[in-house]
Motif scaffolding. Structure first.
Motif, PDB file in Angstrom:
ATOM      1  N   ARG A 142      -2.856   1.185   7.485  1.00 24.65           N
ATOM      2  CA  ARG A 142      -4.034   0.319   7.410  1.00 24.65           C
ATOM      3  C   ARG A 142      -4.077  -0.605   8.620  1.00 24.65           C
ATOM      4  O   ARG A 142      -3.069  -1.182   9.013  1.00 24.65           O
ATOM      5  CB  ARG A 142      -3.987  -0.519   6.135  1.00 24.65           C
ATOM      6  CG  ARG A 142      -5.149  -1.505   5.964  1.00 24.65           C
ATOM      7  CD  ARG A 142      -4.892  -2.362   4.742  1.00 24.65           C
ATOM      8  NE  ARG A 142      -5.968  -3.299   4.480  1.00 24.65           N
ATOM      9  CZ  ARG A 142      -6.075  -4.506   5.035  1.00 24.65           C
ATOM     10  NH1 ARG A 142      -5.168  -4.904   5.934  1.00 24.65           N
ATOM     11  NH2 ARG A 142      -7.066  -5.313   4.725  1.00 24.65           N
ATOM     12  N   VAL A 169       0.847   5.345  -0.055  1.00 26.98           N
ATOM     13  CA  VAL A 169       0.027   6.537   0.122  1.00 26.98           C
ATOM     14  C   VAL A 169       0.575   7.663  -0.745  1.00 26.98           C
ATOM     15  O   VAL A 169       1.745   8.041  -0.607  1.00 26.98           O
ATOM     16  CB  VAL A 169      -0.009   6.962   1.600  1.00 26.98           C
ATOM     17  CG1 VAL A 169      -0.774   8.269   1.754  1.00 26.98           C
ATOM     18  CG2 VAL A 169      -0.630   5.868   2.455  1.00 26.98           C
ATOM     19  N   VAL A 192      -4.682   5.846  -1.803  1.00 24.92           N
ATOM     20  CA  VAL A 192      -3.908   4.657  -1.457  1.00 24.92           C
ATOM     21  C   VAL A 192      -3.804   3.815  -2.714  1.00 24.92           C
ATOM     22  O   VAL A 192      -4.823   3.433  -3.308  1.00 24.92           O
ATOM     23  CB  VAL A 192      -4.580   3.861  -0.324  1.00 24.92           C
ATOM     24  CG1 VAL A 192      -3.803   2.585  -0.051  1.00 24.92           C
ATOM     25  CG2 VAL A 192      -4.674   4.702   0.941  1.00 24.92           C
ATOM     26  N   LEU A 244      -8.515   2.543   7.701  1.00 23.62           N
ATOM     27  CA  LEU A 244      -7.278   3.321   7.641  1.00 23.62           C
ATOM     28  C   LEU A 244      -7.215   4.307   8.798  1.00 23.62           C
ATOM     29  O   LEU A 244      -8.211   4.965   9.126  1.00 23.62           O
ATOM     30  CB  LEU A 244      -7.191   4.105   6.325  1.00 23.62           C
ATOM     31  CG  LEU A 244      -7.087   3.320   5.026  1.00 23.62           C
ATOM     32  CD1 LEU A 244      -7.152   4.283   3.849  1.00 23.62           C
ATOM     33  CD2 LEU A 244      -5.805   2.511   4.977  1.00 23.62           C
ATOM     34  N   LEU A 297       0.853  -1.179   0.000  1.00 23.67           N
ATOM     35  CA  LEU A 297       0.000   0.000   0.000  1.00 23.67           C
ATOM     36  C   LEU A 297       0.893   1.233   0.000  1.00 23.67           C
ATOM     37  O   LEU A 297       1.704   1.420   0.912  1.00 23.67           O
ATOM     38  CB  LEU A 297      -0.909   0.018   1.227  1.00 23.67           C
ATOM     39  CG  LEU A 297      -1.806  -1.203   1.444  1.00 23.67           C
ATOM     40  CD1 LEU A 297      -2.616  -1.034   2.717  1.00 23.67           C
ATOM     41  CD2 LEU A 297      -2.725  -1.419   0.250  1.00 23.67           C
TER      42      LEU A 297
END
Length: 374
Positions: free
Chosen positions: A142, A104, A113, A148, A102
């Motif tokens: 997460r 960001v 994301v 989140l 993931l």
């Protein structure tokens, strides 16, 4: 609510009584070579090791997620700079969840994301536009539930700044539940960074610049299904679940102590030696002007480990010294201590390794891996 077993030193064992987990004497892997576009890094935002053994590094200077083999050979980049599918504009954080990555992308007002695997590459983008965050938010990490941890208004405007002033800003964290109508469950506001304003002659009219000081700050992170929120000034750490309910409070088995003047002087001289002229002003403001409490903050960062562990990096005013760590289990019990090499920022912890970013005296960053013996 329970008080976790990671209690204060006056009620429990000192950190020195905990078992010592050791790192290998030297790094088992080092990635970073100047002059090579595949291994030269500009601003490392994160580095994680995948279940395959591959290592993925997020470079904020190039907006690339670079994949390396377990022995450090470059494989490919999963992203590049841009706004298209899989492309990044302002990578802020990298997190591994199982075999999924993931990333960001902290674009103003519309953070997202981006989901990847090291084998297949990009698979999805989730733009974060909750109905109750009109001023924007910052995506952090997460939870195991899929929600989140987010922060409200990551871009803050400071007004009426007067040189010589110092204050703590306010941080509002929340839990974003992803659905057709995403909504944030906001937690109570908390005091954040301690900020100092100093006069900067380089600004028009001799205006003011701001810096984060060596005073207390709010530290937070996610391990499994718990959000760890700690005030480094009091040492109190709160464990919150994905519904926003506080499940326990913990306190580290670490004694309070005053600042070391010798360590502060070493840190200032080391920083000045590596700085250019504009940076020297802020360094002197940090060490010579900004107010400090009588006792040091207790910790600086939280890094999750396997099985919902949390590695808590203790404060050390001497930036050239190794960093002490207290490891707590998922319930907040102190289970071990460890030491991280100097100039190394911890980014990922496994059952048998730790991964970090090493910065040399010239500011050059490299990814390093050490074997971990528990």
């Amino acid at each position: 609510m329970l008080l976790g077993a990671c209690r204060s030193a006056s009620h429990n064992q000192r950190s020195s009584a905990l078992p010592e987990w050791s790192l290998s004497p030297t790094a088992t892997l080092r990635i970073g070579t100047e002059g090579d576009t595949t291994t030269e890094f500009l601003q490392i935002r994160g580095a994680v090791r995948m279940p395959s053994g591959n290592i993925v590094v997020a470079d904020g200077g190039t907006q690339q997620l670079r994949v390396f083999t377990p022995d450090g050979h470059f494989v490919r980049s999963l992203s590049r700079r841009g706004g298209g599918p899989g492309e990044l504009q302002s990578v802020a954080r990298l997190q591994r969840v199982g075999d999924t990555l993931l990333s960001v992308d902290q674009v103003f007002m519309t953070p997202s994301v981006n989901v990847y695997t090291d084998a297949a590459g990009f698979s999805a983008r989730i733009t974060l536009r909750p109905d109750n965050a009109p001023l924007g938010l910052g995506a952090l990490q997460r939870l195991a539930s899929g929600a989140l941890l987010v922060e409200s208004q990551p871009f803050k405007a400071m007004t009426a700044v007067t040189p010589g002033n110092a204050w703590r800003d306010t941080v509002t964290l929340g839990v974003l539940h992803l659905s057709d109508t995403p909504h944030v469950s906001w937690l109570p506001p908390r005091e954040g960074y301690s900020i100092h304003a100093y006069r900067d002659p380089a600004l028009p009219g001799g205006g003011s610049s701001l810096l984060n000081t060596l005073s207390p700050k709010l530290v937070y992170g996610v391990a499994g299904d718990r959000i760890w929120i700690g005030d480094s000034g009091t040492g109190d750490i709160e464990l919150v679940d994905s519904s926003g309910v506080t499940r326990s409070y913990v306190r580290l088995p670490v004694a309070r102590r005053p600042f070391s003047k010798d360590a502060l002087q070493r840190a200032e001289q080391r920083a000045l030696a590596a700085a250019d002229s504009p940076q020297r002003l802020s360094i002197r403001a940090l060490y010579e002007e900004a107010p400090r409490p009588e006792q040091v903050p207790l910790f600086t960062s939280f890094v999750p480990g396997p099985d919902s562990e949390m590695w808590i990096i203790l404060f050390n005013e001497d930036g050239g010294a190794p960093q002490a760590v207290i490891v707590c289990d998922s319930a907040g019990r102190a289970i071990a201590r460890a030491t991280i090499p100097a100039h190394t920022r911890l980014t990922d912890v496994g059952s048998r390794y730790v991964l970090g970013v090493e910065t040399d005296e010239l500011g050059v960053e490299r990814v390093v891996q050490y074997a971990l013996t528990r």
